[in-house]
Structures are given as C-alpha cells and as structure tokens.
Design a protein around this motif. Structure first.
Motif, PDB file in Angstrom:
ATOM      1  N   LEU A 268      -7.434 -63.568  31.200  1.00  0.00           N
ATOM      2  CA  LEU A 268      -6.943 -64.663  32.038  1.00  0.00           C
ATOM      3  C   LEU A 268      -5.418 -64.639  32.097  1.00  0.00           C
ATOM      4  O   LEU A 268      -4.827 -64.732  33.182  1.00  0.00           O
ATOM      5  CB  LEU A 268      -7.425 -66.002  31.483  1.00  0.00           C
TER       6      LEU A 268
ATOM      7  N   ARG B 203      -4.032 -61.734  34.151  1.00  0.00           N
ATOM      8  CA  ARG B 203      -4.167 -61.868  35.599  1.00  0.00           C
ATOM      9  C   ARG B 203      -3.340 -63.004  36.180  1.00  0.00           C
ATOM     10  O   ARG B 203      -2.984 -62.966  37.362  1.00  0.00           O
ATOM     11  CB  ARG B 203      -5.635 -62.102  35.958  1.00  0.00           C
ATOM     12  N   ASP B 204      -3.096 -64.027  35.368  1.00  0.00           N
ATOM     13  CA  ASP B 204      -2.404 -65.215  35.875  1.00  0.00           C
ATOM     14  C   ASP B 204      -1.188 -65.503  35.002  1.00  0.00           C
ATOM     15  O   ASP B 204      -1.323 -65.988  33.873  1.00  0.00           O
ATOM     16  CB  ASP B 204      -3.360 -66.418  35.873  1.00  0.00           C
TER      17      ASP B 204
ATOM     18  N   ASN C  94       1.005 -67.702  35.320  1.00  0.00           N
ATOM     19  CA  ASN C  94       1.500 -69.075  35.405  1.00  0.00           C
ATOM     20  C   ASN C  94       0.590 -70.052  34.670  1.00  0.00           C
ATOM     21  O   ASN C  94       0.531 -71.227  34.996  1.00  0.00           O
ATOM     22  CB  ASN C  94       1.619 -69.507  36.874  1.00  0.00           C
ATOM     23  N   VAL C  95      -0.129 -69.537  33.682  1.00  0.00           N
ATOM     24  CA  VAL C  95      -1.031 -70.359  32.874  1.00  0.00           C
ATOM     25  C   VAL C  95      -0.488 -70.493  31.456  1.00  0.00           C
ATOM     26  O   VAL C  95       0.034 -69.534  30.885  1.00  0.00           O
ATOM     27  CB  VAL C  95      -2.449 -69.758  32.834  1.00  0.00           C
TER      28      VAL C  95
ATOM     29  N   GLN D 196     -10.964 -69.547  35.924  1.00  0.00           N
ATOM     30  CA  GLN D 196     -10.097 -69.370  37.095  1.00  0.00           C
ATOM     31  C   GLN D 196     -10.390 -70.426  38.156  1.00  0.00           C
ATOM     32  O   GLN D 196      -9.469 -70.946  38.799  1.00  0.00           O
ATOM     33  CB  GLN D 196     -10.276 -67.970  37.667  1.00  0.00           C
TER      34      GLN D 196
ATOM     35  N   ALA E  84      -7.742 -73.139  39.524  1.00  0.00           N
ATOM     36  CA  ALA E  84      -7.441 -73.237  40.952  1.00  0.00           C
ATOM     37  C   ALA E  84      -7.644 -74.667  41.452  1.00  0.00           C
ATOM     38  O   ALA E  84      -6.843 -75.179  42.244  1.00  0.00           O
ATOM     39  CB  ALA E  84      -8.322 -72.269  41.746  1.00  0.00           C
TER      40      ALA E  84
ATOM     41  N   ARG F 164      -4.751 -76.797  40.279  1.00  0.00           N
ATOM     42  CA  ARG F 164      -3.553 -76.534  41.092  1.00  0.00           C
ATOM     43  C   ARG F 164      -3.662 -77.232  42.442  1.00  0.00           C
ATOM     44  O   ARG F 164      -2.690 -77.825  42.936  1.00  0.00           O
ATOM     45  CB  ARG F 164      -3.368 -75.029  41.295  1.00  0.00           C
TER      46      ARG F 164
END
Length: 247
Positions: free
Chosen positions: A117, A120-121, A123-124, A235, A239, A242
């Motif tokens: 996670l 891939r991201d 901004n977490v 995810q 999402a 967000r």
C-alpha cells in the motif's frame, strides 16, 4: 402486497414487544396479522427471507452509525496522539490507523499488504496502535517495540518480530534487537519506562471505546475495517476518504 407482508414479518420478528407495548393493535388484530402471515408464508416462503434481510440491513446500518459516532468521538486520539509510531508519509492526506497484536497471525499476514500500500500510494500515513491482547508474550513484544522508539527502531523491530517466531520470548527478542542494530541493554531499561505501559493502556482503552474485539482492525476516515483485508479494500476506503475530504 408482498412488501407489506415482509414489513409485517420484520416487525413481528424484530419488534413485536414494541408493537404490543405501543398498543397499536388489539389482541384480535395481532392474531389476525399472524394468521395472514402464516397463510402467506405457506404460499410464498420468500417473504420471511425478505424480512430477515431487511432486519440484517437495519442492524448493519445502526452498527455503522454507532461506529461512525465512536470514531468521531475518539477524535485526535486516533490519528494525532503525540509519539504514536508512524509509517509512510508523515504529512499524508489520509491516515490509516491499525490496531494490531505482534503475534496475531492475521496481523502478520497484513505486513506485506501494508508495505505494498505504501509503495503504491505515497500520500498515505499509517499510525500503529499496539494492543497486546494475546497474552504475556504479546505484552512483552509491545513494550519492546514501543521502547525501541527511543532508538529510532520501532519499525525495524516490529518487522523483525512479526517476521519471526510468534512465541516472543526474551531470547527471541534479544536476537531480533541485536539483528536490527539496537542496544539491548538500553532497550531492556526503556521497556520498564512507565510511559511505555501508559501508551499500551491508552491504546487498549481506545480499542474498547471503539468496540474492537480482535486484530487487526483498521480505521480509515469514518470507517472501521475489522480483520485481514485485501489491498483493494484498503485502497477503496482511502479513495472514499479522499473523496469525502473534497466535499
């Protein structure tokens, strides 16, 4: 007509005492309703299935509402407690709070999922809440990883312990600490710091307030996700959080 009968069945299954207390129907009317339903169920058993489904949906909605209220009430204790271990982007726009036990097999299963996670991201932000609920060995490990923070080694020791034997002992703990470059003597001393136990106690209290009964459990935005989940589920929740922040 079918929908009406399903509603009556739901009321009879879930809140018959409420109906009786409210005196909405006379005894004769209630008996007549029961007879109507009995005859209807003989010809269309699906009515009962619809009623049970409606009850389950209603219960689920109530539980979700209660959980959202509990998460809102927890406030900063979830995501902004000073000193909580953090992984990922410390300024990330979404925080994932993970309640876990070092020895929990499902938590261990999530170790590579969380790593993927974060890969891939970017901004977490993940906040870890140690809740040692699986006995003394779990408590020993929790005190160790939190004490390791003073050497900047929380994440290293956490990964080492969760990748090693589930039966955490002083010997396995020392081996993991030395393997990750930690000062064993200092770690032992820091494990006795009352602040370490206070952090664990606070985590356990917060978990109880949220109704968490097992590990792992994830809080993302206003959602609770219990158990080992798929990367796609995390995810999706991120999402949705967000999207909610934009509104």
């Amino acid at each position: 007509m079918r929908r009406f009968l399903a509603l009556l069945a739901m009321l009879l299954l879930g809140s018959w005492t409420t109906l009786a207390a409210a005196e909405s129907f006379t005894p004769a009317q209630r008996a007549e309703i029961v007879e109507i339903l009995r005859n209807a169920l003989k010809t269309d058993p699906g009515i009962l299935r619809d009623a049970i489904t409606a009850l389950q949906d209603a219960d689920g909605a109530q539980q979700q509402a209660a959980m959202r209220s509990a998460i809102a009430a927890a406030g900063n204790a979830l995501t902004k407690t000073p000193g909580d271990p953090v992984e990922g982007n410390v300024r990330g726009d979404v925080t994932v709070v993970e309640f876990y036990d070092l020895r929990c097999p499902y938590c261990r299963r999530m170790l590579p999922v969380a790593a993927e996670l974060l890969r891939r991201d970017g901004n977490v932000r993940i906040v870890y809440k140690d809740i040692p609920i699986l006995g003394p060995a779990s408590m020993l490990g929790a005190r160790a990883v939190l004490a390791a923070q003073k050497q900047g080694g929380y994440l290293k020791l956490r990964t080492a312990l969760m990748s090693g034997p589930a039966d955490i002992t002083t010997d396995t703990l020392r081996a993991a600490a030395e393997r990750t470059g930690l000062d064993w003597d200092k770690l032992q001393k820091d494990m006795t710091d009352p602040a370490v136990q206070a952090r664990i106690d606070a985590n356990l209290t917060l978990a109880r307030r949220l109704g968490i009964q097992g590990t792992p459990a994830y809080v993302i935005g206003d959602r609770m996700m219990p158990g080992a989940v798929e990367l796609a589920d995390l995810q999706s929740a991120i999402a949705a959080t967000r999207q909610g922040q934009k509104q």
